[in-house]
Each structure stands twice: as structure tokens, then as C-alpha cells.
Design a protein around this motif. Structure first.
Motif, short mmCIF file in Angstrom:
data_model
loop_
_atom_site.label_atom_id
_atom_site.label_comp_id
_atom_site.label_asym_id
_atom_site.label_seq_id
_atom_site.Cartn_x
_atom_site.Cartn_y
_atom_site.Cartn_z
N PHE A 126 1.00 -5.14 4.01
CA PHE A 126 0.37 -5.88 2.92
C PHE A 126 0.33 -5.09 1.62
CE2 PHE A 126 -1.26 -8.98 5.90
CZ PHE A 126 -1.41 -10.11 5.11
N LEU A 127 0.45 -5.78 0.52
CA LEU A 127 0.12 -5.22 -0.79
C LEU A 127 -0.87 -6.18 -1.44
CD1 LEU A 127 0.61 -3.26 -3.20
CD2 LEU A 127 2.50 -4.73 -3.88
N ALA A 128 -2.07 -5.66 -1.73
CA ALA A 128 -3.09 -6.51 -2.36
C ALA A 128 -3.62 -5.77 -3.58
CB ALA A 128 -4.19 -6.84 -1.35
N ALA A 129 -4.69 -5.00 -3.41
CA ALA A 129 -5.21 -4.22 -4.54
C ALA A 129 -4.30 -3.02 -4.84
CB ALA A 129 -6.63 -3.74 -4.23
N GLY A 130 -3.46 -2.66 -3.91
CA GLY A 130 -2.45 -1.64 -4.16
C GLY A 130 -2.90 -0.21 -3.91
N ARG A 131 -4.10 -0.04 -3.36
CA ARG A 131 -4.64 1.31 -3.19
C ARG A 131 -3.86 2.13 -2.16
NH1 ARG A 131 -6.72 1.46 -7.98
NH2 ARG A 131 -8.40 -0.04 -8.29
N ALA A 132 -3.46 1.51 -1.09
CA ALA A 132 -2.70 2.24 -0.07
C ALA A 132 -1.36 2.71 -0.63
CB ALA A 132 -2.48 1.37 1.18
N ALA A 133 -0.66 1.79 -1.31
CA ALA A 133 0.64 2.15 -1.90
C ALA A 133 0.47 3.27 -2.92
CB ALA A 133 1.28 0.92 -2.54
N GLU A 134 -0.55 3.18 -3.75
CA GLU A 134 -0.79 4.22 -4.75
C GLU A 134 -1.08 5.57 -4.10
OE1 GLU A 134 -2.39 1.79 -8.67
OE2 GLU A 134 -3.83 2.37 -7.13
#
Lengths: 195, 195
Positions: A126-134
Motif C-alpha cells: 500500500f501507499l497512503a500517507a507515504g510514511r513507509a516509503a519515505e
């Protein structure tokens, strides 16, 4: 990706608090045949021959990343969620705020498995608020390595994560981008994408 | 499985407290080509056509289970480690004591994904004290489903888990069975297995 969108329409459940539950096929029970189709699509979207490694985060990114890795012929590294505050000089570390669980946790990757010469594709469910990807991007950059891009199965396009990443110049590809979803009716609308 | 044993000999590290560190290829960085060889071997060891699903536990079992599932043509379900004590009637639950982390945690599987007619192959990276495997077996049996067997990449044969499971009549197969390992010298001896 049409097949994934259809599956989300058929089996995804819109829950309170903007939660899209897809645990029938994506992140609790996993449809490996679907994952193979997703892996091929990630390869088509990121044809770069220079990708050296796939980075994901435990737990639900691991299956997607491992199946996709077969089309890239590279190893997978998964970032571990750390419960200890034990600082280890041998690890890259980032803080990630979880949108779903409303808490902050540390993720770690051993320095042995990220090198300056690496060109890293980040994959997740998932990509939502993007915190994990960041957080994962921070870790890759701490190693002096390059981010080839971020690929996710599902982007919640109405949240700000993907926009923020794209504005920073990160290549982001979602196999299914949800434009809106309605908890009351269960209706899910996907972003119209070019063929 | 010779290739896995060789890899453990070459890259495994024996650490304090009977820990065998194989995070270079098995449970932090993951060698997907090796995982494919392991998946084929699991299929050879469990040729039963009646297996309906693979069950594993987050996080390090997921990659192995997903790649192996391609040879079984079945979905994977991973048990989630639960931090909440929130009892949910929709979940099967077991308590597992972690040998490495010296603590007890709950694992949960949604009742939607285990049915009485299921014949479940349990796969994981390690078998040592056997608590994770026993917890997963409890969950399968709570669902009224059948355990086809337990397959692990590495069995620490000198610990009691595998013995206890086999005495209970569970079919247990390890791709590499460590008979002894020495923290001081780093020496790892594998159980002599029939060809």
C-alpha cells in the motif's frame, strides 16, 4: 492493472477510517498467481536493467517483493520493524509513523545489505500517507544508494503520500490507484489511467 | 538439501545463545533463486495433491512460503503477530513463546481463510523449540482443518521442537538439519541424511 482492480472491486472492503481491506488476496491470504501477474507488471513499469535489489518492509510487502524479484533476477531485502531502541552501528534506521495504527516505530536494515553502488526498487502493498516509503527512501539514501522508484500494489490516491513523493522527483507506480472510496456504500472508484 | 547446507556453511554465523544467523540469504536479505530451489524441494517432500493452502507466520516465513506456493498452486496465509489483546470472534488465535526473544505473543489467523476442508502445509524458515509450529498447528486444528505437515528451511535438530512434533505424529521435513554448531569455532555440522 485491470485484474487487480477487478479483484479489489470484487473482494475489497471499505472500512471505517479510510481503510481498504484486501486481506482475502493481498495481505493476509495471498493469491500467488495474482502476485505473479503483479510481478510481471512491476517489471514492465520498471524495465531498468540496472536495478540491483528490491527493498520492502515487513510483513505484507514481503510476498509481493519476493514474487516480483523473480522477474528482476535480484535479491530482496526486507526492513524490519524494530521494537527495541537498541542503537546498532551496523544498521540503517528510520522512524515511520503508521497511519493505520497511529503510532511510530523504527525500521532497520543491516548495513551489509545496502551499498552505495545499489540501485534500489522499493515495493510494498500500500501507499497512503507515504510514511513507509519515505522511511525506506531515507534508508536507501543513508547507504548512499540510488532509489530506482517506488512500486505499490494499491495507492490510495486521495491521500497525500504519492503526490508528495512524486513532487520530490521519485518515480512512483501503482498497479491500482484508488481515487475515492465510500464507507457507507462500499463503492470504490479507480483513477482513470492511460492504456 | 545440499545447496542450502553449503550456503549455511559458507555464510551462516553461529552467535551467542545458540543463534544461527542466516540473514545474508534467508531472513533479511533473501536469495530468491535459492528460494525457488527450496520451493521445488518442499514440493518433492510433500507431493500430496490434496494440499489446499500453505500457512506460515510473519515475517521471515512469508518469502519462503510464497515462492514455494508456486509449486503447489495454492494460496498462502500468514499468521499475524498480534500486539493487542483485543479478542475477535472472527480470528483463530494461539500463544507462542519466542525462544530468541524470550517473550510470549499472540498470533492470529482470520477464520475466513481456514476451513474444515483445508489440508494445510505449514512452512517456516526455522524450527528450533517448535513453539511457532505448535501454535500454527493449534490454529489449523481449531479450524477443524488437517495438517499435511511442517516444512522448514533449517531445523536446529539439537533442540527439542522437531522431536516433539514427530512424536505427536506430525510429518516434519527440514531442508537442512543442523546437528550441532559451535559458537567458539563457528563449526556447523549437519545431520547425515539419506540420499
Amino acid at each position: 492493472m485491470k485484474r487487480l482492480e477487478e479483484r479489489i472491486q470484487k473482494e475489497g472492503l471499505v472500512k471505517k477510517g479510510n481503510v481498504l481491506k484486501v486481506d482475502a488476496f493481498l495481505n493476509h491470504q495471498m493469491d500467488i498467481e495474482l502476485f505473479n501477474e503483479m510481478g510481471k507488471e512491476f517489471r514492465r513499469l520498471f524495465p531498468d536493467e540496472g536495478i540491483t535489489k528490491i527493498l520492502t518492509i515487513e510483513a505484507s510487502g514481503i510476498g509481493i517483493a519476493c514474487i516480483a524479484a523473480q522477474y528482476f533476477h535480484v535479491p530482496v531485502v526486507f526492513a524490519k520493524k524494530s521494537q527495541s531502541l537498541n542503537l546498532d552501528a551496523e544498521q540503517y534506521r528510520a522512524k515511520i509513523e503508521s497511519y493505520t495504527h497511529k503510532k511510530t516505530y523504527d525500521v532497520i536494515v543491516s548495513k551489509k545489505y545496502l551499498k552505495p553502488e545499489d540501485n534500489i526498487l522499493i515495493l510494498d502493498d500500500f501507499l497512503a500517507a507515504g510514511r513507509a516509503a519515505e522511511g525506506l527512501i531515507d534508508i536507501v539514501r543513508s547507504a548512499g544508494a540510488t532509489v530506482a522508484g517506488v512500486g505499490v500494489a494499491v495507492e490510495k490516491y486521495f491521500q497525500e503520500g504519492g503526490k508528495r513523493l512524486r513532487e520530490k522527483g521519485v518515480r512512483v507506480e501503482a498497479l491500482a490507484a484508488v481515487q475515492s472510496m465510500d464507507e457507507a456504500t462500499g463503492k470504490i472508484v479507480f483513477l482513470r489511467q492511460e492504456e
